[in-house]
Scaffold this motif. Structure first.
Motif, PDB file in Angstrom:
ATOM      1  N   GLN A  16       0.832  -1.199   0.000  1.00  0.00           N
ATOM      2  CA  GLN A  16       0.000   0.000   0.000  1.00  0.00           C
ATOM      3  C   GLN A  16       0.877   1.264   0.000  1.00  0.00           C
ATOM      4  OE1 GLN A  16      -2.268   0.205   3.542  1.00  0.00           O
ATOM      5  NE2 GLN A  16      -4.209   0.305   2.475  1.00  0.00           N
ATOM      6  N   LYS A  17       1.870   1.264   0.883  1.00  0.00           N
ATOM      7  CA  LYS A  17       2.745   2.444   1.019  1.00  0.00           C
ATOM      8  C   LYS A  17       3.503   2.699  -0.271  1.00  0.00           C
ATOM      9  CE  LYS A  17       1.974   3.891   5.155  1.00  0.00           C
ATOM     10  NZ  LYS A  17       0.619   4.315   4.966  1.00  0.00           N
ATOM     11  N   GLN A  20       1.267   4.181  -2.741  1.00  0.00           N
ATOM     12  CA  GLN A  20       0.907   5.572  -2.411  1.00  0.00           C
ATOM     13  C   GLN A  20       1.964   6.545  -2.929  1.00  0.00           C
ATOM     14  OE1 GLN A  20       0.146   5.674   1.806  1.00  0.00           O
ATOM     15  NE2 GLN A  20      -1.879   4.777   1.563  1.00  0.00           N
ATOM     16  N   HIS A  21       3.227   6.148  -2.769  1.00  0.00           N
ATOM     17  CA  HIS A  21       4.300   7.030  -3.250  1.00  0.00           C
ATOM     18  C   HIS A  21       4.282   7.136  -4.766  1.00  0.00           C
ATOM     19  CE1 HIS A  21       5.771   7.523   0.678  1.00  0.00           C
ATOM     20  NE2 HIS A  21       6.180   6.286   0.843  1.00  0.00           N
ATOM     21  N   ALA A  24       1.463   9.369  -5.870  1.00  0.00           N
ATOM     22  CA  ALA A  24       1.774  10.786  -5.588  1.00  0.00           C
ATOM     23  C   ALA A  24       2.726  11.308  -6.652  1.00  0.00           C
ATOM     24  CB  ALA A  24       2.409  10.917  -4.213  1.00  0.00           C
ATOM     25  N   LYS A  30      -2.668  12.616  -3.535  1.00  0.00           N
ATOM     26  CA  LYS A  30      -2.256  12.166  -2.200  1.00  0.00           C
ATOM     27  C   LYS A  30      -3.165  11.060  -1.727  1.00  0.00           C
ATOM     28  CE  LYS A  30       0.143  15.951   0.034  1.00  0.00           C
ATOM     29  NZ  LYS A  30      -0.142  17.303   0.444  1.00  0.00           N
ATOM     30  N   CYS A  31      -2.584   9.938  -1.312  1.00  0.00           N
ATOM     31  CA  CYS A  31      -3.366   8.862  -0.723  1.00  0.00           C
ATOM     32  C   CYS A  31      -3.378   9.127   0.781  1.00  0.00           C
ATOM     33  CB  CYS A  31      -2.717   7.521  -1.014  1.00  0.00           C
ATOM     34  SG  CYS A  31      -2.705   7.173  -2.781  1.00  0.00           S
ATOM     35  N   CYS A  32      -4.370   8.546   1.469  1.00  0.00           N
ATOM     36  CA  CYS A  32      -4.434   8.808   2.905  1.00  0.00           C
ATOM     37  C   CYS A  32      -4.959   7.581   3.641  1.00  0.00           C
ATOM     38  CB  CYS A  32      -5.315  10.024   3.162  1.00  0.00           C
ATOM     39  SG  CYS A  32      -6.840  10.014   2.233  1.00  0.00           S
ATOM     40  N   ASP A  33      -4.705   7.543   4.951  1.00  0.00           N
ATOM     41  CA  ASP A  33      -5.166   6.399   5.737  1.00  0.00           C
ATOM     42  C   ASP A  33      -6.608   6.608   6.189  1.00  0.00           C
ATOM     43  OD1 ASP A  33      -2.752   5.182   5.390  1.00  0.00           O
ATOM     44  OD2 ASP A  33      -1.856   6.151   7.150  1.00  0.00           O
ATOM     45  N   CYS A  42      -4.476  -0.378  -5.884  1.00  0.00           N
ATOM     46  CA  CYS A  42      -3.053  -0.071  -6.093  1.00  0.00           C
ATOM     47  C   CYS A  42      -2.366  -0.976  -7.113  1.00  0.00           C
ATOM     48  CB  CYS A  42      -2.290  -0.214  -4.784  1.00  0.00           C
ATOM     49  SG  CYS A  42      -2.970   0.771  -3.475  1.00  0.00           S
ATOM     50  N   THR A 109      -6.334   1.650  -1.218  1.00  0.00           N
ATOM     51  CA  THR A 109      -6.021   2.757  -0.306  1.00  0.00           C
ATOM     52  C   THR A 109      -6.987   3.909  -0.611  1.00  0.00           C
ATOM     53  OG1 THR A 109      -4.305   4.265   0.456  1.00  0.00           O
ATOM     54  CG2 THR A 109      -4.231   3.716  -1.858  1.00  0.00           C
ATOM     55  N   SER A 111      -7.859   7.919  -1.223  1.00  0.00           N
ATOM     56  CA  SER A 111      -7.093   9.034  -1.773  1.00  0.00           C
ATOM     57  C   SER A 111      -7.893  10.316  -1.642  1.00  0.00           C
ATOM     58  CB  SER A 111      -6.754   8.785  -3.249  1.00  0.00           C
ATOM     59  OG  SER A 111      -7.925   8.794  -4.015  1.00  0.00           O
TER      60      SER A 111
END
Ligand SMILES: O=C(O)CCC(=O)C(=O)O
Ligand SMILES: [Fe+2]
Length: 519
Positions: A16-17, A20-21, A24, A30-33, A42, A109, A111
């Motif tokens: 996931q992380k 997210q990068h 971006a 921007k993805c968010c929790d 993803c 994720t 966003s």
């Protein structure tokens, strides 16, 4: 749904992380929790073979109200729902699970937004300004041209790129910096090819005084990445003669794609919109799918040689396709209204965010100033456009890596004037900014020399544009030449991901010089 099987949670988070990068970086999203009404899948998108219908079947189990956005060429896709409760439901049900149509579990994720793009639409309509003349030369002329090239002759300016062989005449097109030096002519276009120049003139093929020729040779499986020939390097109208074998060239703009079959002996003329704002490229494939009278067929590629004729530009490009133009037009797009927001988001916010890693500082960033204060350094929180000093009061100033973050000529000039204002008569000032030119006496700077991967792809930074308030800024590829004056420079974080910082590179001799322009 098949075989619901929640996988290792840590692995899920890691994937996931990473995604997210990537999102971006690629999309400026921007993805968010925390939950929002937007979701990103993803690891499933058009590139992984995920079909819209399969996704619809899955989503229809939960809701019928959603929008699917599948960006072309990406391994992820976006879902937009009416509210975040539904998005949460979808997340709970599918994150880390197997779904039909995908061999591995999908990772989701939230966003903050979804991209504003439509899917790639393939059309057959020619881009404006594009023209193809079939049978432009005879079979005899074609074989004469083919026989005239000696690929073993190293006297010509030639290079073996990763993807193909090239030779240059008139001027060398430097693929590492995507431009030509108009002050450094090389061997002129050979007399053997003069009949082509006459043919161009007779057939009114754009700009008649072509003075630069690049011969490209592609073996089957080779191609050229999508690109726009650098505006500042060449005038309008670029001609490409295909010989030896046919191929399909792809033209792209926004979400539109046109695949054009270039038969051997045909002449392609790119001018206006098609030259300035559509990319052209050849996919490295062994064969092409082409239309014939009674349907479509697959044609194996042979060795294709192309003669590309261009006219070297002297002075700035005057086109109206600003967002694709590397001449100083970018400058005009950033005005006093956009400048403070741009600098806030892409300079000050970044330094606030990374201030934790600095040991000393005198800055506009409160974070950096806090660090200095804690260490009992004397620190002033100030803006370089309004220095908190009296006129003529300072003996010496050092301004390191500041002024290149101001986004208009006026603002940079005002920063210099502000330095001069506070400096006492006879005081001294050292200003340190990033220079556009990264070579001195043909020697590359350390910045360029520390690049370990070669960049002969012919792709220029324009391919990595990022949208900001309607403003397109190219994303610079670190450790390569600066092609544009105004760019976003990525700052890679150790733990993954990156920040984008706005820079204006100074000192391009054809462009303004903020300091010397001051009278
Ligand atoms: O091979 C071709 O026809 C195109 C070559 C090209 O686009 C280039 O050299 O910039
Ligand atoms: Fe090109």
């Amino acid at each position: 749904m098949s075989d619901i099987n929640c996988v290792n949670e840590k692995k899920c988070m890691r994937k996931q992380k990473r995604a997210q990068h990537r999102i971006a970086r690629d999309m400026n999203i921007k993805c968010c929790d925390e939950s929002t009404e937007n979701l990103v899948i993803c690891n499933a998108g058009l590139v992984t073979g995920f079909k819209r219908e399969e996704l619809e079947n899955i989503l229809n189990e939960i809701t019928k109200k959603y929008t699917i956005i599948m960006p072309p060429g990406k391994s992820y896709c976006f879902l937009k729902f009416d509210d975040k409760i539904v998005a949460e439901k979808v997340y709970q049900k599918f994150h880390g699970r197997n779904v039909d149509g995908q061999v591995t579990p999908i990772y989701l994720t939230f966003s903050q937004s979804t991209p504003d793009i439509e899917e790639e639409v393939t059309t057959t309509e020619f881009p404006n300004g594009l023209e193809l003349i079939e049978e432009f030369i005879t079979i005899e002329e074609e074989s004469r041209l083919l026989n005239s090239i000696n690929w073993d002759n190293n006297c010509d300016v030639s290079s073996e790129l990763k993807h193909r062989n090239v030779k240059h005449f008139g001027y060398e097109f430097r693929y590492d910096i995507n431009t030509v030096d108009p002050d450094q002519p090389i061997a002129p276009i050979p007399d053997d090819y003069k009949f082509l120049l006459d043919l161009f003139q007779k057939n009114n093929c754009g700009n008649h005084n072509y003075d630069q020729l690049t011969i490209n040779r592609y073996l089957p499986g080779q191609g050229i990445p999508p690109h726009i020939d650098t505006h500042s390097a060449f005038e309008d109208s670029i001609l490409s003669l295909s010989i030896g074998s046919e191929c399909v060239m792809d033209f792209r703009k926004d979400n539109k794609k046109v695949s054009l079959h270039l038969p051997a002996r045909s002449l392609l003329i790119m001018s206006g919109e098609s030259r300035y704002s559509w990319t052209h490229g050849i996919c490295p494939r062994q064969s092409d799918v082409i239309k014939i009278d009674n349907g479509i067929t697959v044609k194996e590629r042979g060795i294709r040689t192309s003669f590309t004729f261009r006219k070297v530009r002297r002075g700035d490009c005057e086109c109206k396709f600003y967002e694709y133009c590397n001449s100083k037009r970018n400058e005009q797009m950033i005005d006093e209204v956009l400048a403070p927001g741009l600098e806030l988001s892409y300079v000050h916010d970044v330094y606030e965010e990374i201030s934790r890693i600095f040991k000393i500082g005198l800055d506009r960033s409160t974070g950096l100033s806090e660090i200095c204060k804690k260490k009992s350094f004397e620190i002033l929180l100030s803006d370089c456009l309004q220095l908190p000093f009296k006129t003529n009061s300072v003996d010496a100033i050092i301004s390191i890596a500041v002024i290149h973050h101001l986004s208009t000529h006026e603002r940079r000039q005002n920063a210099f004037l502000e330095l001069l204002r506070v400096l006492r008569p006879g005081g001294r000032c050292l200003v340190y900014v990033w220079a556009k030119e990264q070579e001195r006496n043909s020697k590359k700077s350390t910045y360029l020399r520390s690049n370990t991967t070669s960049n002969d792809s012919g792709i220029n930074a324009r391919d990595y544009q990022k949208l900001y308030n309607g403003l397109m800024l190219p994303i610079h590829e670190n450790r390569t030449n600066f092609i544009h004056n105004d760019v976003l420079v990525p700052w890679k974080r150790k733990g993954g991901g990156e920040f984008f910082r706005y820079y204006h590179f100074l000192g391009d001799h054809r462009n303004e010089n903020d300091a010397t322009d001051m009278r």
